[in-house]
Design an enzyme around this catalytic site. Sequence first.
Site, PDB file in Angstrom:
ATOM      1  N   HIS A 101       0.839  -1.208   0.000  1.00  0.00           N
ATOM      2  CA  HIS A 101       0.000   0.000   0.000  1.00  0.00           C
ATOM      3  C   HIS A 101       0.874   1.257   0.000  1.00  0.00           C
ATOM      4  CE1 HIS A 101      -3.787  -2.057   1.559  1.00  0.00           C
ATOM      5  NE2 HIS A 101      -2.863  -2.986   1.682  1.00  0.00           N
ATOM      6  N   HIS A 144      -5.166   2.296  -4.450  1.00  0.00           N
ATOM      7  CA  HIS A 144      -4.321   2.743  -3.348  1.00  0.00           C
ATOM      8  C   HIS A 144      -3.787   1.583  -2.539  1.00  0.00           C
ATOM      9  CE1 HIS A 144      -7.834   2.548  -0.613  1.00  0.00           C
ATOM     10  NE2 HIS A 144      -6.916   2.403   0.313  1.00  0.00           N
ATOM     11  N   GLU A 181     -13.874  -8.452  25.950  1.00  0.00           N
ATOM     12  CA  GLU A 181     -12.853  -9.502  25.882  1.00  0.00           C
ATOM     13  C   GLU A 181     -11.751  -9.186  24.875  1.00  0.00           C
ATOM     14  OE1 GLU A 181     -16.117 -10.074  25.650  1.00  0.00           O
ATOM     15  OE2 GLU A 181     -16.577 -11.152  27.513  1.00  0.00           O
ATOM     16  N   HIS A 206     -22.534 -21.376  26.045  1.00  0.00           N
ATOM     17  CA  HIS A 206     -21.430 -21.145  26.973  1.00  0.00           C
ATOM     18  C   HIS A 206     -20.497 -22.346  27.086  1.00  0.00           C
ATOM     19  CE1 HIS A 206     -23.649 -17.622  27.870  1.00  0.00           C
ATOM     20  NE2 HIS A 206     -23.003 -17.323  28.984  1.00  0.00           N
TER      21      HIS A 206
HETATM   22  C1  TPP Z   1      -9.166  -7.132  10.372  1.00  0.00           C
HETATM   23  C2  TPP Z   1      -8.771  -6.726   8.992  1.00  0.00           C
HETATM   24  N1  TPP Z   1      -9.670  -6.775   7.994  1.00  0.00           N
HETATM   25  C3  TPP Z   1      -9.328  -6.464   6.721  1.00  0.00           C
HETATM   26  C4  TPP Z   1      -8.054  -6.078   6.430  1.00  0.00           C
HETATM   27  C5  TPP Z   1      -7.633  -5.783   5.001  1.00  0.00           C
HETATM   28  N2  TPP Z   1      -7.412  -4.337   4.828  1.00  0.00           N
HETATM   29  C6  TPP Z   1      -6.190  -3.784   4.797  1.00  0.00           C
HETATM   30  S1  TPP Z   1      -6.267  -2.104   4.721  1.00  0.00           S
HETATM   31  C7  TPP Z   1      -7.955  -2.134   4.720  1.00  0.00           C
HETATM   32  C8  TPP Z   1      -8.812  -0.947   4.779  1.00  0.00           C
HETATM   33  C9  TPP Z   1      -8.201   0.248   4.437  1.00  0.00           C
HETATM   34  O1  TPP Z   1      -8.987   1.301   4.851  1.00  0.00           O
HETATM   35  P1  TPP Z   1      -8.409   2.329   5.868  1.00  0.00           P
HETATM   36  O2  TPP Z   1      -8.253   1.731   7.201  1.00  0.00           O
HETATM   37  O3  TPP Z   1      -9.225   3.532   5.745  1.00  0.00           O
HETATM   38  O4  TPP Z   1      -6.932   2.547   5.330  1.00  0.00           O
HETATM   39  P2  TPP Z   1      -6.491   3.368   4.034  1.00  0.00           P
HETATM   40  O5  TPP Z   1      -6.745   2.494   2.874  1.00  0.00           O
HETATM   41  O6  TPP Z   1      -7.268   4.598   4.018  1.00  0.00           O
HETATM   42  O7  TPP Z   1      -5.040   3.543   4.272  1.00  0.00           O
HETATM   43  C10 TPP Z   1      -8.429  -3.422   4.747  1.00  0.00           C
HETATM   44  C11 TPP Z   1      -9.852  -3.763   4.712  1.00  0.00           C
HETATM   45  C12 TPP Z   1      -7.145  -6.026   7.498  1.00  0.00           C
HETATM   46  N3  TPP Z   1      -5.885  -5.667   7.321  1.00  0.00           N
HETATM   47  N4  TPP Z   1      -7.527  -6.327   8.756  1.00  0.00           N
END
Ligand code: TPP
Length: 693
Positions: free
Chosen positions: A37, A285, A437, A498
Amino acid sequence: MVASEQTLVTGKQLDTLCVNTIRTLAIDAVQQANSGHPGAPMGLAPVAYSLWQNFLRYDPQNPLWPNRDRFVLSAGHASMLLYAILHLTGVKAAGPNDEILDKPTVSLDDIKHFRQLDSRTPGHPESHITTGVETTTGPLGQGCGNSVGMAIASKWLAEHYNKPGFDLFTFNTYAICGDGDLMEGVASEAASLAGHLKLDNLCWIYDHNHVTLDGPADWSFSEDVATRFLAYGWNVLRVADANDLDMLARAYNTFLETKDRPTLVIVDSHIGYGSPHKQDSFEAHGEPLGVEEVKLVKKFYGWPEDAKFLVPDGVYDNFKQGIGKRGADLHAEWVKKFNDYSKQYPELADQLNHIQERKLPNGWDKDLPTFPADAKGIATRESGGKTLNALAKNIPWMLGGSADLAKSNKVNLTFEGAGDFQAGKYGGRNLHFGVREHAMAAATTGMVLSRLHAFCATFFNFTDYMRPTMRLAALMELPALYVMTHDSIGVGEDGPTHEPIEQLASLRAMPNMLVLRPGDANEVVEAWKLAVTQTHRPTTLVLTRQAMPTFDRTKFAPAAGVTKGAYVLLDAPGGKPDVILIGTGSEVSLCVEAAEKLKGEGIKARVVSMPSFELFEEQDEAYKESVLPKAVTARVSVEMATTFGWDRYVGPKGKAIGMHRFGASAPLKDLLKKFGFTVDNVVAEVRKVITGA
Ligand SMILES: Cc1ncc(C[n+]2csc(CCOP(=O)(O)OP(=O)(O)O)c2C)c(N)n1
Ligand SMILES: [Mg+2]
């Protein structure tokens, strides 16, 4: 900061140069790896730059300094942001014994090997690989949760070890999070807990960049985050432009001045800022920009278009003069202070050295209980609670709590002076996590990363609510402690919601997780001893709600057999069994009863207590053979959980007695009968196994 106008201009130009170096390193690394990224590091570069260069109390030469500010990149997909910063600030690598090595934790070469096998720059930051990575992040929200534990640790350490004139622990924790982090439940739980505890040493920086992977963030996320955090009891600040270093500095200064509540800095940014074509767009991105776009972006930054991994003159030096100098001075001052402290408070200083080295104090195992033989016995949660209290009394930096089930889990520390950890009363060793938790586990990770001996507890079934964090603790090689009671259908009337079924198998399947399900009170003591002496893996203690017999160790083998994972508790006459019964936890005594009944039928049974698959697997072949001789193929395992995984020990001719469905709500005696956990059923299965029926 005071500076002449001339240097201010130069300073700003230098700032921009450094920010763009972070950006282009991220762009080049992602492009070269052809994955990753680039957008988040591009957008966040000024945010991280301002923080590290001007605020973070961190000495790149001493990245394990106990009072360093913690920087957590909860948005782990922006890993290149962290690697670029670690590289440019010259953070040193530490060796396996925490010795600081004369080499950088992230070299330029490491950046060129971003995301490659065995590199120090994996796709998401991993704390056990790269010094300077405070915690492993990637699964969104986890870093936020960890940061709360670090803030708790700072408060707790300050309360216990700071003395007049010796403010040894003052560290703050900063976490960068994105839309994804703030959508995750764990971050919400953690924020709620941090607000409740008024952790004013905690600052989250929210990259409000309007996009997530799938598209514009408002496709899925439209709540008012500021109002939400205000309601949690946080101070909320806003920086309208991520590139505005002055406003960022103001926000960080406001955080430093804010008392009695954590701070959220909402930073409006544009993903991939500066990209002339992709600005404000979400496309691509989460993937490399592509060769042509890289050139355009570099042109926009005033960068040589074809230069790769370029660190322009003056950049390293600028960091040296900024964080490098400030950090070195702060560290040197602290070391001097600690030396004086050591003379005045030798015992406390000695404790701090033990904490830092993850060593237990002398006498940590004195006064541990031993439990007399008792046919009725006690629940392992009870013997566990007694053992925990003895240990915690001897280990002053052992602390923890439960997710609102402390009385049920028996984890309350009741000895004098244990106290409760509450807002403004940060010395207590009983933490009240509330019904959270996931955040409990994540905060525990943060405390253990801060080298405290932290434990947390709930019903075993609810490890499902903690598992993502437990998995990361295992990955991080972190000795977190999970006390999980109500470990089977033994829960009875509460019913199938549970009653854990698959949790044992699932945790046994997790690499580097030590799972211990002790078979009586004295095994519990051994299990706890193993748990607190681990240094590189977490332990899950699996304990019963219901009473179970305490074996007479003058007749049975010593409980120390637990250390081997499985041991012969009761052997067949002459050591030549017709059948081997293998039990764990509450089912060990059932195996013993069955063995006695079988004796009456002329069948010689050996009973093996097997509290831990992992430890048994670590034994040599000779030991394993001595417990489970290959020649004895008639084997029956008994465990009130899914039988998944047991075929390894019972073999093709054996039988695993266990659960093949969810449990049920009923008094335990009825459940035992219904699901076959009776002496008669075990005996019947043994007969079948022996006759090959
Ligand atoms: C628990 C989890 N679910 C999904 C992902 C895959 N993932 C990586 S970045 C992202 C989302 C990106 O959105 P944001 O947090 O707004 O980051 P940005 O792209 O704006 O940097 C996802 C869904 C992950 N890393 N962790
Ligand atoms: Mg986003």
